[in-house]
Enzyme design. Structure first.
Site, PDB file in Angstrom:
ATOM      1  N   ASP A 254       0.988  -1.187   0.102  1.00  0.00           N
ATOM      2  CA  ASP A 254       0.001   0.055   0.081  1.00  0.00           C
ATOM      3  C   ASP A 254       0.727   1.354  -0.029  1.00  0.00           C
ATOM      4  O   ASP A 254       0.346   2.360  -0.568  1.00  0.00           O
ATOM      5  CB  ASP A 254      -0.819   0.068   1.199  1.00  0.00           C
ATOM      6  CG  ASP A 254      -0.419  -0.185   2.437  1.00  0.00           C
ATOM      7  OD1 ASP A 254       0.797  -0.195   2.660  1.00  0.00           O
ATOM      8  OD2 ASP A 254      -1.032  -0.225   3.541  1.00  0.00           O
ATOM      9  N   GLU A 354      11.384 -12.830  -2.033  1.00  0.00           N
ATOM     10  CA  GLU A 354      11.350 -12.646  -3.375  1.00  0.00           C
ATOM     11  C   GLU A 354      11.942 -13.557  -4.326  1.00  0.00           C
ATOM     12  O   GLU A 354      11.313 -14.258  -4.958  1.00  0.00           O
ATOM     13  CB  GLU A 354      11.678 -11.057  -3.981  1.00  0.00           C
ATOM     14  CG  GLU A 354      10.880 -10.099  -3.541  1.00  0.00           C
ATOM     15  CD  GLU A 354      11.589  -9.583  -2.175  1.00  0.00           C
ATOM     16  OE1 GLU A 354      12.411 -10.195  -1.390  1.00  0.00           O
ATOM     17  OE2 GLU A 354      11.361  -8.509  -1.779  1.00  0.00           O
ATOM     18  N   HIS A 382       9.817   1.668  -4.279  1.00  0.00           N
ATOM     19  CA  HIS A 382       9.537   1.120  -3.196  1.00  0.00           C
ATOM     20  C   HIS A 382       9.902   2.049  -1.690  1.00  0.00           C
ATOM     21  O   HIS A 382      11.091   2.330  -1.875  1.00  0.00           O
ATOM     22  CB  HIS A 382      10.120  -0.081  -3.224  1.00  0.00           C
ATOM     23  CG  HIS A 382       9.887  -0.997  -1.582  1.00  0.00           C
ATOM     24  ND1 HIS A 382      10.168  -2.305  -1.871  1.00  0.00           N
ATOM     25  CD2 HIS A 382       9.625  -0.732  -0.391  1.00  0.00           C
ATOM     26  CE1 HIS A 382       9.832  -3.134  -0.505  1.00  0.00           C
ATOM     27  NE2 HIS A 382       9.719  -1.748   0.160  1.00  0.00           N
TER      28      HIS A 382
HETATM   29  N1  UDP Z   1       1.487  -4.879   6.390  1.00  0.00           N
HETATM   30  C1  UDP Z   1       0.506  -5.362   6.928  1.00  0.00           C
HETATM   31  N2  UDP Z   1       0.560  -5.782   8.267  1.00  0.00           N
HETATM   32  C2  UDP Z   1       1.588  -5.574   9.020  1.00  0.00           C
HETATM   33  C3  UDP Z   1       2.696  -5.002   8.487  1.00  0.00           C
HETATM   34  C4  UDP Z   1       2.780  -4.663   7.086  1.00  0.00           C
HETATM   35  O1  UDP Z   1      -0.525  -5.483   6.199  1.00  0.00           O
HETATM   36  O2  UDP Z   1       1.720  -5.734  10.181  1.00  0.00           O
HETATM   37  C5  UDP Z   1       1.462  -4.710   4.765  1.00  0.00           C
HETATM   38  C6  UDP Z   1       1.673  -2.839   4.618  1.00  0.00           C
HETATM   39  O3  UDP Z   1       0.567  -2.367   4.609  1.00  0.00           O
HETATM   40  C7  UDP Z   1       2.343  -3.154   3.069  1.00  0.00           C
HETATM   41  C8  UDP Z   1       3.184  -4.367   3.431  1.00  0.00           C
HETATM   42  O4  UDP Z   1       2.509  -4.993   4.248  1.00  0.00           O
HETATM   43  O5  UDP Z   1       1.312  -3.128   2.305  1.00  0.00           O
HETATM   44  C9  UDP Z   1       4.617  -4.310   3.453  1.00  0.00           C
HETATM   45  O6  UDP Z   1       4.819  -3.700   4.672  1.00  0.00           O
HETATM   46  P1  UDP Z   1       6.077  -2.643   4.811  1.00  0.00           P
HETATM   47  O7  UDP Z   1       5.894  -1.296   3.823  1.00  0.00           O
HETATM   48  O8  UDP Z   1       5.907  -2.148   6.365  1.00  0.00           O
HETATM   49  O9  UDP Z   1       7.438  -3.268   4.604  1.00  0.00           O
HETATM   50  P2  UDP Z   1       8.519  -2.931   3.892  1.00  0.00           P
HETATM   51  O10 UDP Z   1       8.234  -1.842   2.789  1.00  0.00           O
HETATM   52  O11 UDP Z   1       9.357  -2.153   4.773  1.00  0.00           O
HETATM   53  O12 UDP Z   1       9.311  -3.915   3.271  1.00  0.00           O
HETATM   54 MN    MN Z   2       6.924  -0.530   2.352  1.00  0.00          MN
END
Ligand code: UDP
Ligand code: MN
Length: 409
Positions: A254, A354, A382
């Site tokens: 998101d 990944e 990202h």
């Molecule tokens: N996310 C989630 N629940 C959580 C932590 C993360 O649904 O408890 C979702 C978050 O909304 C996003 C995705 O998982 O869409 C990746 O999370 P984040 O952006 O924190 O990870 P990063 O970008 O640091 O890898």
């Molecule tokens: Mn993120």
């Protein structure tokens, strides 16, 4: 009218029957409708002309037989038919008539540059009209390189998978993503997954997004934040597999930034597509570029400037690849050897989700497609933002009016 009847020959005179009805007389030997030549002795020289006039103008002669009416009908039909078929104006008789559907939009009285003006006033051709109304791509997909504009291919469905959770920044992130997805031409299905419960905040944003969506719940809870996203994505994969959803599956967190070009490029993927992404982290002073090096659509190597992740087989970010959903539920079609479901793994260390996922989908680079052609630029970013725990009004709604600041004069 009466004077005309009086001139009729005796055979046309009415016969009066005992019941008082007047019946149509027995036809005269000659059935010609305006038979001036079959004149009775009492007929004047203008009788024929009068009959003709009466025939044409009044259109009925109740004393004549039904056959006369029929002849008249046929005659008028013939006249009408010949009149209708007569070419008027400047029609080129050698050319077949053009029945193509040209819909001209009404003139728009705005000050626009000439290119835009052309676009507004250009008639919409029938193939474009069909293309727009039936979700068809002209010359896309299989027939893209054939050069013919008659190749109408249905637009590929995009299946966008987003794990999410309620927090202060969620409304910002999810609304932003939803508004981009809304601009993507359909068909597009947005699968949004939360943990434990369907939150009212997420449901509200999705309802107002105008995007076709499914709101799912992941029942597998985890204390590790990283694993939560993994399990949520797996819930979406199970759903796609179970319902045999057909399309290109893309994992879109998101909080990331996506261009429309990215979603357009996804529709060119046949099996597995990948592209370079830029990672923006608050803790770093430069953008990390990560992804395939391409020669056309062929993947010939990998780039990363993250030293800690050099051991990965494929240097791809979660938002830097997409797969054909049939790989999940139709392994025979892709000659996939292992019968195990394809899932993200929570047993691998951070940064390896990944590559371990992709290793289940393809054997090597020969089964990959680099997009857009030549992978020449970044089409999504990202973000690694610190997840601060802001206090905020739930759903960004106010129970009561905000307190007004008192102005000190
Ligand atoms: N996310 C989630 N629940 C959580 C932590 C993360 O649904 O408890 C979702 C978050 O909304 C996003 C995705 O998982 O869409 C990746 O999370 P984040 O952006 O924190 O990870 P990063 O970008 O640091 O890898
Ligand atoms: Mn993120």
């Amino acid at each position: 009218m009466a004077s005309i009847r009086r001139t009729l020959s005796p055979p046309y005179h009415d016969r009066h029957y005992p019941n008082g009805e007047t019946q149509v007389a027995v036809p005269a030997p000659s059935h010609k409708p305006f038979a001036a030549s079959a004149k009775p002795s009492s007929a004047s020289p203008g009788v024929g002309a009068c009959r003709f006039l009466a025939f044409v103008l009044l259109g009925k002669q109740p004393r004549r037989s039904w056959r006369r009416s029929l002849y008249r009908c046929l005659l008028f039909f013939l006249f009408g038919f010949l009149f209708g078929m007569t070419p008027f104006g400047h029609v080129n008789e050698l050319q077949a008539p053009d029945f193509s559907l040209d819909i001209k939009p009404p003139n728009v009285n705005v000050n626009v540059n000439s290119r835009l003006e052309n676009a507004i006033h250009r008639p919409v051709r029938r193939d474009e009209f069909l293309h727009k109304s039936l979700n068809l791509e002209v010359g896309a997909g299989v027939g893209a390189n054939s050069g013919g504009s008659s190749d109408l291919v249905p637009r590929k469905q995009l299946i966008v998978v987003t794990p999410t959770y309620s927090r202060a920044a969620q409304a910002y992130f999810l609304n932003r993503l939803g508004q981009v997805l809304r601009l993507v031409p359909p068909p597009l299905l947005w699968i949004v997954v939360e943990t434990n419960v369907v939150s009212a905040e997420t449901a509200d944003i999705l309802r107002k997004s105008g995007v076709m969506y499914r709101h799912l719940v992941c029942t597998k809870n985890s204390t590790d934040i990283k694993d939560r996203g993994v399990h949520q994505r797996n819930t979406a994969l199970e759903h796609i597999e179970h319902h045999k959803l057909d399309g290109i599956v893309y994992f879109a967190d998101d909080d990331n930034i996506y261009s429309l070009e990215l979603f357009h490029s996804l529709r060119h993927i046949r099996h597995f597509g990948t592209w370079p992404i830029a990672m923006l982290a608050q803790s770093k002073n430069k953008a990390i570029l990560e992804g395939p090096v391409c020669n056309g659509s062929q993947v010939i190597g990998w780039h990363t400037n993250e030293k800690s992740k050099r051991l990965r087989r494929f240097h791809v970010d979660m938002s830097g690849f997409a797969i054909n959903s049939t790989i999940l539920w139709d392994p025979k079609r892709w000659r996939r050897r292992t019968p195990h479901p394809i899932r993200q793994l929570d047993t691998v260390k951070e940064g390896f989700q990944e590559t371990t996922f992709i290793e289940q989908v393809v054997e090597d680079e020969s089964q990959m497609e680099g997009i857009p052609f030549g992978c020449p630029r970044i089409i999504n970013w990202h973000l690694h933002l610190e997840a601060r725990k802001f206090i905020y009004p739930k759903g960004w709604l106010f129970d009561k009016n905000l307190e007004a600041d008192l102005m000190v004069m």
